[in-house]
Design an enzyme around this catalytic site. Structure first.
Site, PDB file in Angstrom:
ATOM      1  N   ASN A  86       0.702  -1.157  -0.048  1.00 32.47           N
ATOM      2  CA  ASN A  86      -0.041  -0.174   0.093  1.00 32.47           C
ATOM      3  C   ASN A  86       0.940   1.291  -0.129  1.00 32.47           C
ATOM      4  OD1 ASN A  86      -1.266   2.378   1.120  1.00 32.47           O
ATOM      5  ND2 ASN A  86      -2.897   0.689   1.707  1.00 32.47           N
ATOM      6  N   ASP A 106      -0.037   4.370  -0.153  1.00 32.56           N
ATOM      7  CA  ASP A 106      -0.749   5.674   0.422  1.00 32.56           C
ATOM      8  C   ASP A 106       0.263   6.486   1.082  1.00 32.56           C
ATOM      9  OD1 ASP A 106      -3.036   4.505  -0.586  1.00 32.56           O
ATOM     10  OD2 ASP A 106      -3.795   4.109   1.407  1.00 32.56           O
ATOM     11  N   HIS A 107       1.080   6.033   1.861  1.00 34.79           N
ATOM     12  CA  HIS A 107       1.907   6.966   2.906  1.00 34.79           C
ATOM     13  C   HIS A 107       3.058   7.593   2.137  1.00 34.79           C
ATOM     14  CE1 HIS A 107      -0.300   6.127   6.337  1.00 34.79           C
ATOM     15  NE2 HIS A 107      -0.501   4.740   6.098  1.00 34.79           N
ATOM     16  N   HIS A 152      -5.394   3.690  -1.890  1.00 35.21           N
ATOM     17  CA  HIS A 152      -6.821   3.837  -1.361  1.00 35.21           C
ATOM     18  C   HIS A 152      -7.117   5.286  -1.590  1.00 35.21           C
ATOM     19  CE1 HIS A 152      -9.533   4.192   2.516  1.00 35.21           C
ATOM     20  NE2 HIS A 152      -9.967   4.449   1.624  1.00 35.21           N
ATOM     21  N   ARG A 177      -9.407   8.088  -0.858  1.00 35.29           N
ATOM     22  CA  ARG A 177     -10.259   8.503   0.162  1.00 35.29           C
ATOM     23  C   ARG A 177     -11.144   9.590  -0.388  1.00 35.29           C
ATOM     24  NH1 ARG A 177      -8.960   6.308   5.565  1.00 35.29           N
ATOM     25  NH2 ARG A 177     -10.370   7.615   6.315  1.00 35.29           N
ATOM     26  N   ARG A 236      -7.116  12.640   1.266  1.00 36.05           N
ATOM     27  CA  ARG A 236      -5.851  13.126   2.028  1.00 36.05           C
ATOM     28  C   ARG A 236      -4.438  12.806   1.719  1.00 36.05           C
ATOM     29  NH1 ARG A 236      -7.048   9.594   7.461  1.00 36.05           N
ATOM     30  NH2 ARG A 236      -9.285  10.674   7.372  1.00 36.05           N
ATOM     31  N   HIS A 237      -4.524  11.332   0.957  1.00 38.40           N
ATOM     32  CA  HIS A 237      -3.204  11.163   0.257  1.00 38.40           C
ATOM     33  C   HIS A 237      -3.104  11.106  -1.439  1.00 38.40           C
ATOM     34  CE1 HIS A 237      -4.949   7.454   1.240  1.00 38.40           C
ATOM     35  NE2 HIS A 237      -4.963   7.482   2.723  1.00 38.40           N
ATOM     36  N   GLU A 274      -8.551   0.410  -3.313  1.00 40.79           N
ATOM     37  CA  GLU A 274      -9.281   0.528  -2.072  1.00 40.79           C
ATOM     38  C   GLU A 274     -10.330   1.709  -1.984  1.00 40.79           C
ATOM     39  OE1 GLU A 274      -6.605  -0.244   1.299  1.00 40.79           O
ATOM     40  OE2 GLU A 274      -7.897   0.924   2.447  1.00 40.79           O
ATOM     41  N   THR A 283      -8.317   3.205   8.455  1.00 38.13           N
ATOM     42  CA  THR A 283      -9.367   2.494   8.341  1.00 38.13           C
ATOM     43  C   THR A 283      -9.681   1.643   9.710  1.00 38.13           C
ATOM     44  OG1 THR A 283      -8.948   2.204   6.042  1.00 38.13           O
ATOM     45  CG2 THR A 283     -10.698   0.944   6.901  1.00 38.13           C
ATOM     46  N   GLU A 324     -10.887  -9.423   2.878  1.00 37.02           N
ATOM     47  CA  GLU A 324      -9.422  -9.056   3.561  1.00 37.02           C
ATOM     48  C   GLU A 324      -9.842  -8.959   4.961  1.00 37.02           C
ATOM     49  OE1 GLU A 324      -7.150  -5.965   1.628  1.00 37.02           O
ATOM     50  OE2 GLU A 324      -6.252  -5.554   3.655  1.00 37.02           O
ATOM     51  N   HIS A 339      -3.667  -4.438   7.632  1.00 39.60           N
ATOM     52  CA  HIS A 339      -3.664  -3.518   8.542  1.00 39.60           C
ATOM     53  C   HIS A 339      -2.810  -3.743   9.756  1.00 39.60           C
ATOM     54  CE1 HIS A 339      -5.725   0.229   9.815  1.00 39.60           C
ATOM     55  NE2 HIS A 339      -5.244   0.094  10.908  1.00 39.60           N
ATOM     56  N   GLY A 340      -2.029  -2.938  10.089  1.00 39.96           N
ATOM     57  CA  GLY A 340      -1.061  -2.972  11.251  1.00 39.96           C
ATOM     58  C   GLY A 340       0.095  -4.121  11.039  1.00 39.96           C
ATOM     59  N   GLY A 350       1.458  -1.456   4.276  1.00 39.13           N
ATOM     60  CA  GLY A 350       1.753  -0.127   3.898  1.00 39.13           C
ATOM     61  C   GLY A 350       2.663   0.720   4.603  1.00 39.13           C
ATOM     62  N   HIS A 351       1.991   1.031   6.294  1.00 38.60           N
ATOM     63  CA  HIS A 351       2.813   1.917   6.875  1.00 38.60           C
ATOM     64  C   HIS A 351       4.053   1.345   7.186  1.00 38.60           C
ATOM     65  CE1 HIS A 351       3.633   3.888  10.636  1.00 38.60           C
ATOM     66  NE2 HIS A 351       3.162   5.225  10.194  1.00 38.60           N
TER      67      HIS A 351
END
Ligand code: PXP
Length: 247
Positions: free
Chosen positions: A7, A9-10, A43, A45, A49-50, A70, A101, A151, A195-196, A217-218
């Site tokens: 991902n 996005d960041h 994603h 949104r 925002r990104h 996404e 999310t 997912e 996620h995470g 992602g992150h």
């Protein structure tokens, strides 16, 4: 093999923080591909925002691996997906005030709204994945809705894993993901996770029998600050698949 979806996005978050043209998430996606990513997730949104609208067709045209788009299941987003024609769409819940999310879709409560939208995406040949909590009822409803994949939101699993003091607690927690994944498989759904997930917990997915894909992602973008994206992706892919990292 567990596929790794990255991902990006960041990367766009850093760009948007200054309103500059860099760093470019499309360029980042190409480096992820070189590092062995199996797909790229972005994603779009509602609050932009990104990722921005222009990024999505540009991503689709620049990568050779599949694009997982996404989105929230709004009419406007479904139309954008139909124009872009990504390999896959992952439908997620979205709240403007959330940092990221938070929680899976309420598939049971939104059946009437989701069913025709899923059918429209599938009619275009797009694979549809639903971002849900790893709970039996949500899995059964997702199959009834005609999704191709689910997912599993791993946010609370990751928090609980981090709080574990003993390996046997981590084994028990991971067994719950294994149960959800097996049920999804029996119902004809691909099991994805996201996620995470990070460099301290992703290797546990090696214990989840039917895990097909992890979307991360992150943690990857954060590590890339020190190692570069290509290496950050390579290392994550090894954690997911190399038996030497199996806890
Ligand atoms: N999968 C989905 C559906 C998500 O919404 C997110 C967060 O944007 C991710 C995966 C990636 O989560 P993280 O950035 O925590 O790796």
């Amino acid at each position: 093999m567990i596929r790794l979806g990255v991902n990006i996005d960041h990367v766009a978050t850093v760009r948007q923080a200054r309103g500059e043209l860099y760093p470019d998430p499309v360029q980042a996606a190409v480096f992820c591909e070189l590092g062995g990513a199996d797909n790229i997730t972005c994603h779009l949104r509602e609050d932009r925002r990104h990722i921005q609208d222009r990024d999505v067709p540009s991503l689709k045209d620049s990568i050779k691996i599949p694009l997982n788009f996404e989105i929230a299941g709004t009419e406007a987003m479904i139309r954008i997906a139909q124009q872009i024609m990504p390999h896959a769409v992952t439908l997620v819940p979205e709240k403007r005030e959330e940092r990221t999310t938070e929680g899976g879709l309420d598939v049971a409560g939104q059946m009437r709204d989701l069913k025709p939208k899923i059918a429209r995406l599938k009619d275009c040949g797009i694979l549809v994945s639903l971002f849900i909590e790893p709970e039996d009822h949500a899995i059964e409803v997702s199959a009834e809705l005609g999704a191709d994949a689910v997912e599993f939101h791993t946010g609370s699993w990751c928090h609980q894993m981090a709080a574990c003091r003993r390996t046997r607690e981590q084994v028990a927690l991971t067994a719950k993901l294994n149960h959800a994944s097996a049920l999804a498989h029996r119902m004809g759904l691909q099991a994805h996770f996201g996620h995470g997930l990070n460099y301290t917990n992703a290797m546990w997915l090696q214990h989840v029998e039917h895990a097909e894909e992890a979307n991360i992602g992150h943690a990857i973008v954060a590590r890339a600050l020190f190692t570069g994206l290509k290496e950050a992706v390579q290392t994550m892919k090894e954690l997911l698949n190399d038996p030497r990292h199996r806890p």
